[in-house]
Write a protein that holds these residues in place. Structure first.
Motif, PDB file in Angstrom:
ATOM      1  N   HIS A  14      -3.987  -8.420  27.915  1.00  0.00           N
ATOM      2  CA  HIS A  14      -3.409  -7.879  26.690  1.00  0.00           C
ATOM      3  C   HIS A  14      -3.449  -8.916  25.569  1.00  0.00           C
ATOM      4  O   HIS A  14      -3.757  -8.594  24.415  1.00  0.00           O
ATOM      5  N   LEU A  15      -3.158 -10.171  25.875  1.00  0.00           N
ATOM      6  CA  LEU A  15      -3.226 -11.246  24.899  1.00  0.00           C
ATOM      7  C   LEU A  15      -4.646 -11.380  24.356  1.00  0.00           C
ATOM      8  O   LEU A  15      -4.853 -11.558  23.151  1.00  0.00           O
ATOM      9  N   GLU A  16      -5.613 -11.271  25.234  1.00  0.00           N
ATOM     10  CA  GLU A  16      -7.008 -11.361  24.802  1.00  0.00           C
ATOM     11  C   GLU A  16      -7.336 -10.236  23.821  1.00  0.00           C
ATOM     12  O   GLU A  16      -7.974 -10.456  22.789  1.00  0.00           O
ATOM     13  N   ARG A  17      -6.877  -9.025  24.112  1.00  0.00           N
ATOM     14  CA  ARG A  17      -7.124  -7.896  23.194  1.00  0.00           C
ATOM     15  C   ARG A  17      -6.421  -8.122  21.857  1.00  0.00           C
ATOM     16  O   ARG A  17      -6.990  -7.864  20.792  1.00  0.00           O
ATOM     17  N   LEU A  18      -5.181  -8.616  21.909  1.00  0.00           N
ATOM     18  CA  LEU A  18      -4.455  -8.899  20.669  1.00  0.00           C
ATOM     19  C   LEU A  18      -5.177  -9.964  19.843  1.00  0.00           C
ATOM     20  O   LEU A  18      -5.294  -9.838  18.619  1.00  0.00           O
ATOM     21  N   ALA A  19      -5.650 -10.992  20.514  1.00  0.00           N
ATOM     22  CA  ALA A  19      -6.356 -12.071  19.819  1.00  0.00           C
ATOM     23  C   ALA A  19      -7.641 -11.556  19.173  1.00  0.00           C
ATOM     24  O   ALA A  19      -7.952 -11.901  18.030  1.00  0.00           O
ATOM     25  N   ARG A  41      -1.047 -13.588  13.006  1.00  0.00           N
ATOM     26  CA  ARG A  41      -1.572 -12.222  13.140  1.00  0.00           C
ATOM     27  C   ARG A  41      -1.300 -11.661  14.534  1.00  0.00           C
ATOM     28  O   ARG A  41      -0.954 -10.499  14.680  1.00  0.00           O
ATOM     29  N   ILE A  42      -1.460 -12.476  15.547  1.00  0.00           N
ATOM     30  CA  ILE A  42      -1.182 -12.027  16.921  1.00  0.00           C
ATOM     31  C   ILE A  42       0.293 -11.668  17.046  1.00  0.00           C
ATOM     32  O   ILE A  42       0.642 -10.632  17.609  1.00  0.00           O
ATOM     33  N   ALA A  43       1.168 -12.517  16.503  1.00  0.00           N
ATOM     34  CA  ALA A  43       2.609 -12.258  16.572  1.00  0.00           C
ATOM     35  C   ALA A  43       2.970 -10.946  15.879  1.00  0.00           C
ATOM     36  O   ALA A  43       3.843 -10.211  16.341  1.00  0.00           O
ATOM     37  N   GLU A  44       2.296 -10.637  14.785  1.00  0.00           N
ATOM     38  CA  GLU A  44       2.548  -9.387  14.067  1.00  0.00           C
ATOM     39  C   GLU A  44       2.161  -8.165  14.902  1.00  0.00           C
ATOM     40  O   GLU A  44       2.738  -7.091  14.729  1.00  0.00           O
ATOM     41  N   LEU A  45       1.200  -8.345  15.794  1.00  0.00           N
ATOM     42  CA  LEU A  45       0.726  -7.231  16.618  1.00  0.00           C
ATOM     43  C   LEU A  45       1.639  -6.952  17.805  1.00  0.00           C
ATOM     44  O   LEU A  45       1.565  -5.896  18.417  1.00  0.00           O
ATOM     45  N   ALA A  90       2.351 -10.050  24.050  1.00  0.00           N
ATOM     46  CA  ALA A  90       1.393  -9.752  25.114  1.00  0.00           C
ATOM     47  C   ALA A  90       2.112  -9.534  26.439  1.00  0.00           C
ATOM     48  O   ALA A  90       3.032 -10.278  26.784  1.00  0.00           O
ATOM     49  N   GLU A  91       1.668  -8.526  27.158  1.00  0.00           N
ATOM     50  CA  GLU A  91       2.256  -8.217  28.463  1.00  0.00           C
ATOM     51  C   GLU A  91       1.601  -9.011  29.579  1.00  0.00           C
ATOM     52  O   GLU A  91       2.201  -9.234  30.624  1.00  0.00           O
TER      53      GLU A  91
END
Length: 80
Positions: A41-46, A29-33, A36-37
């Motif tokens: 940003h990774l935390e928000r995506l997660a 799901r994270i990869a689909e979004l 991360a910069e």
């Protein structure tokens, strides 16, 4: 070294652990979004990815444990 070992227990059985399936789903799901910069940003995506997973999906992973265990037993420890 004083470590107790369960002789008949598979040494590493990710197929038997529902959390491994959840981690894999969350990763997809994270990869689909997107990519991360930075860490924030990774935390928000997660968080976004986690919120997109229905509770019923998580329940199904847990409910499938018995069938996965039975498959492993029938295969003499050779899990799914």
């Amino acid at each position: 070294k004083g470590i107790t070992v369960l002789e008949q227990w598979p040494p590493y059985s990710p197929d038997l652990n529902p959390i491994e399936q959840v981690w894999a789903l969350l990763d997809r799901r994270i990869a689909e979004l997107g990519t991360a910069e930075n860490v924030a940003h990774l935390e928000r995506l997660a968080q976004q990815a986690w919120k997109s997973i229905p509770q019923s999906t998580l329940n199904n992973y847990v409910a499938s444990f018995r069938q996965r265990l039975q498959t492993c037993i029938r295969g003499s420890g050779a899990c799914i």
